[in-house]
Design a protein around this motif. Sequence first.
Motif, PDB file in Angstrom:
ATOM      1  N   LEU B   6       0.839  -1.212   0.000  1.00 57.36           N
ATOM      2  CA  LEU B   6       0.000   0.000   0.000  1.00 57.36           C
ATOM      3  C   LEU B   6       0.868   1.252   0.000  1.00 57.36           C
ATOM      4  CD1 LEU B   6      -2.796  -1.028   2.508  1.00 57.36           C
ATOM      5  CD2 LEU B   6      -2.942  -0.843   0.040  1.00 57.36           C
ATOM      6  N   PHE B   7       1.967   1.192   0.748  1.00 55.38           N
ATOM      7  CA  PHE B   7       2.910   2.310   0.771  1.00 55.38           C
ATOM      8  C   PHE B   7       3.441   2.582  -0.635  1.00 55.38           C
ATOM      9  CE2 PHE B   7       7.342   3.710   1.242  1.00 55.38           C
ATOM     10  CZ  PHE B   7       7.140   4.870   1.959  1.00 55.38           C
ATOM     11  N   GLY B   8       3.813   1.497  -1.325  1.00 57.27           N
ATOM     12  CA  GLY B   8       4.325   1.649  -2.682  1.00 57.27           C
ATOM     13  C   GLY B   8       3.291   2.236  -3.621  1.00 57.27           C
ATOM     14  N   LEU B  13       1.346   6.421  -7.047  1.00 57.66           N
ATOM     15  CA  LEU B  13       0.269   7.288  -7.536  1.00 57.66           C
ATOM     16  C   LEU B  13       0.710   8.743  -7.514  1.00 57.66           C
ATOM     17  CD1 LEU B  13      -3.030   5.854  -6.067  1.00 57.66           C
ATOM     18  CD2 LEU B  13      -2.438   6.172  -8.441  1.00 57.66           C
ATOM     19  N   GLY B  14       1.417   9.135  -6.439  1.00 56.73           N
ATOM     20  CA  GLY B  14       1.928  10.501  -6.367  1.00 56.73           C
ATOM     21  C   GLY B  14       2.862  10.793  -7.519  1.00 56.73           C
ATOM     22  N   LEU B  15       3.759   9.842  -7.807  1.00 61.21           N
ATOM     23  CA  LEU B  15       4.708  10.043  -8.910  1.00 61.21           C
ATOM     24  C   LEU B  15       3.987  10.151 -10.242  1.00 61.21           C
ATOM     25  CD1 LEU B  15       7.580   7.621  -7.880  1.00 61.21           C
ATOM     26  CD2 LEU B  15       7.642  10.097  -7.950  1.00 61.21           C
ATOM     27  N   GLU B  64      -2.124   4.171 -13.292  1.00 59.03           N
ATOM     28  CA  GLU B  64      -3.107   4.137 -12.212  1.00 59.03           C
ATOM     29  C   GLU B  64      -3.808   2.787 -12.145  1.00 59.03           C
ATOM     30  OE1 GLU B  64      -5.480   7.562 -12.903  1.00 59.03           O
ATOM     31  OE2 GLU B  64      -3.854   8.889 -12.286  1.00 59.03           O
ATOM     32  N   VAL B  65      -4.084   2.203 -13.324  1.00 60.61           N
ATOM     33  CA  VAL B  65      -4.723   0.877 -13.326  1.00 60.61           C
ATOM     34  C   VAL B  65      -3.824  -0.148 -12.648  1.00 60.61           C
ATOM     35  CG1 VAL B  65      -5.444  -1.020 -14.806  1.00 60.61           C
ATOM     36  CG2 VAL B  65      -6.184   1.279 -15.310  1.00 60.61           C
ATOM     37  N   PHE B  66      -2.527  -0.077 -12.942  1.00 58.65           N
ATOM     38  CA  PHE B  66      -1.628  -1.045 -12.314  1.00 58.65           C
ATOM     39  C   PHE B  66      -1.555  -0.811 -10.809  1.00 58.65           C
ATOM     40  CE2 PHE B  66      -0.210  -1.957 -16.606  1.00 58.65           C
ATOM     41  CZ  PHE B  66      -0.070  -3.326 -16.517  1.00 58.65           C
ATOM     42  N   VAL B  71      -3.350  -2.983  -5.392  1.00 58.40           N
ATOM     43  CA  VAL B  71      -4.184  -2.954  -4.188  1.00 58.40           C
ATOM     44  C   VAL B  71      -5.149  -4.129  -4.185  1.00 58.40           C
ATOM     45  CG1 VAL B  71      -5.910  -1.644  -2.928  1.00 58.40           C
ATOM     46  CG2 VAL B  71      -4.022  -0.467  -4.017  1.00 58.40           C
ATOM     47  N   LEU B  72      -5.776  -4.387  -5.335  1.00 58.31           N
ATOM     48  CA  LEU B  72      -6.845  -5.403  -5.367  1.00 58.31           C
ATOM     49  C   LEU B  72      -6.286  -6.816  -5.321  1.00 58.31           C
ATOM     50  CD1 LEU B  72      -9.273  -3.855  -7.967  1.00 58.31           C
ATOM     51  CD2 LEU B  72      -9.403  -3.785  -5.502  1.00 58.31           C
ATOM     52  N   MET B  73      -5.162  -7.039  -6.049  1.00 62.18           N
ATOM     53  CA  MET B  73      -4.629  -8.404  -6.133  1.00 62.18           C
ATOM     54  C   MET B  73      -3.682  -8.702  -4.981  1.00 62.18           C
ATOM     55  SD  MET B  73      -5.621  -9.530  -9.287  1.00 62.18           S
ATOM     56  CE  MET B  73      -6.621  -8.716 -10.484  1.00 62.18           C
TER      57      MET B  73
END
Lengths: 309, 74
Positions: B6-8, B13-15, B64-66, B71-73
Amino acid sequence: MISGGEQTHGSSVVDQVGENIIHHVSNSDIQHPIVHLPHIFGIDMSVTKHVLMLWIVAVLVSVTVIIPIRRFLRKSDGVPTGMANAIESVVQFIRDSIVVPNLGPKWVNTWAPLILTFFFFILFANAIGMVPIFDLLGVFNRFVLGIPASDSHNFINGILHGGVTATGNFNVTVALATVTFFAIIIAGTKAHGFIQHWKNLVPHGLPWPVYIILIPIEIIGMFVKPFALTMRLAANMTGGHIAILAILSFMAIFAEMFQSTVTGVSLALFSIPMATAITGLEIIVVLVQAYVFTLLSAVFIGMAINVHH
Amino acid sequence: MENLHLFGVGLGLGLIVIGAGLGIGRLAAAAAEGIARQPEAADKITGAINLPLFLLEGVAVIGEVFALLIVLMK
């Protein structure tokens, strides 16, 4: 939102919210289809939520596009009236700003129908996800007809959970991008012949070591183009719905975090204007994504036709 | 340590937003400058920046999808 509380008893609101949002944007379960159909070649042909939406989109496109155009073509004086006027302006815009600059005047009449079909279909499929009719049906179902949300055989419960954007499903956009993939090959073949089309993928007259790098890159690029189309459309259509639902969920999350109804209700003063603003943004995204898919399809087809190496 | 992914995702996402923002900002700035210099070429300039803009947006969206998939997988 309505059904979440009953499906997962006992867990906290924060745990339910994520599940609920994913439920909203994903397809319905194949085990509980909306319309039961037999297996054909071992594939379950039963209709799920997104397939039903595709059917509705197909009917809408037929009624609002095909029928007025048929009626216009039958007329003898050739003056468009009513709906045909609106369609004509869209068709002219797509032809003059997308097809002609990218494909060149020679191939306009060959490829404009495909590009226009893409545009109308994606526009309708995107836009129908912004119509909250199914959420209203759900409220009617629960509170007027009194059917519990756990009844998975109920028709309306099957199509529920809002946000029914068929183009938000990756399978739908993969199918659309596959059409583009083959359209690129067919366009190149028609313009240059089958062998010459594949030769055109790489520029000629370079020293041979360059080709060792270039040919794999071009082959990867051939598949990356439709992949990017797929991802862009589906992710954009899913992302907006997730954002709206997440912002609306703040009310429930904060009410539980601070254990007070007042906090939840007062957060509505933030959540509802914010969600409305994002809905407005989504309406722009709906138009832009339909435009982008058609534009990029036209650009890729044009790249196969007008090779400038 | 099991929630490190989650941290990653947050960092990634910020990057993505920084990259896409910089790219779109540069395009918009160049377009505005070009139109200010030559207002009659506005249509051509808009047409020319549309395509790179959408390609850039596509890359950001795929990123963003990745992130969402991580998160989901898990």
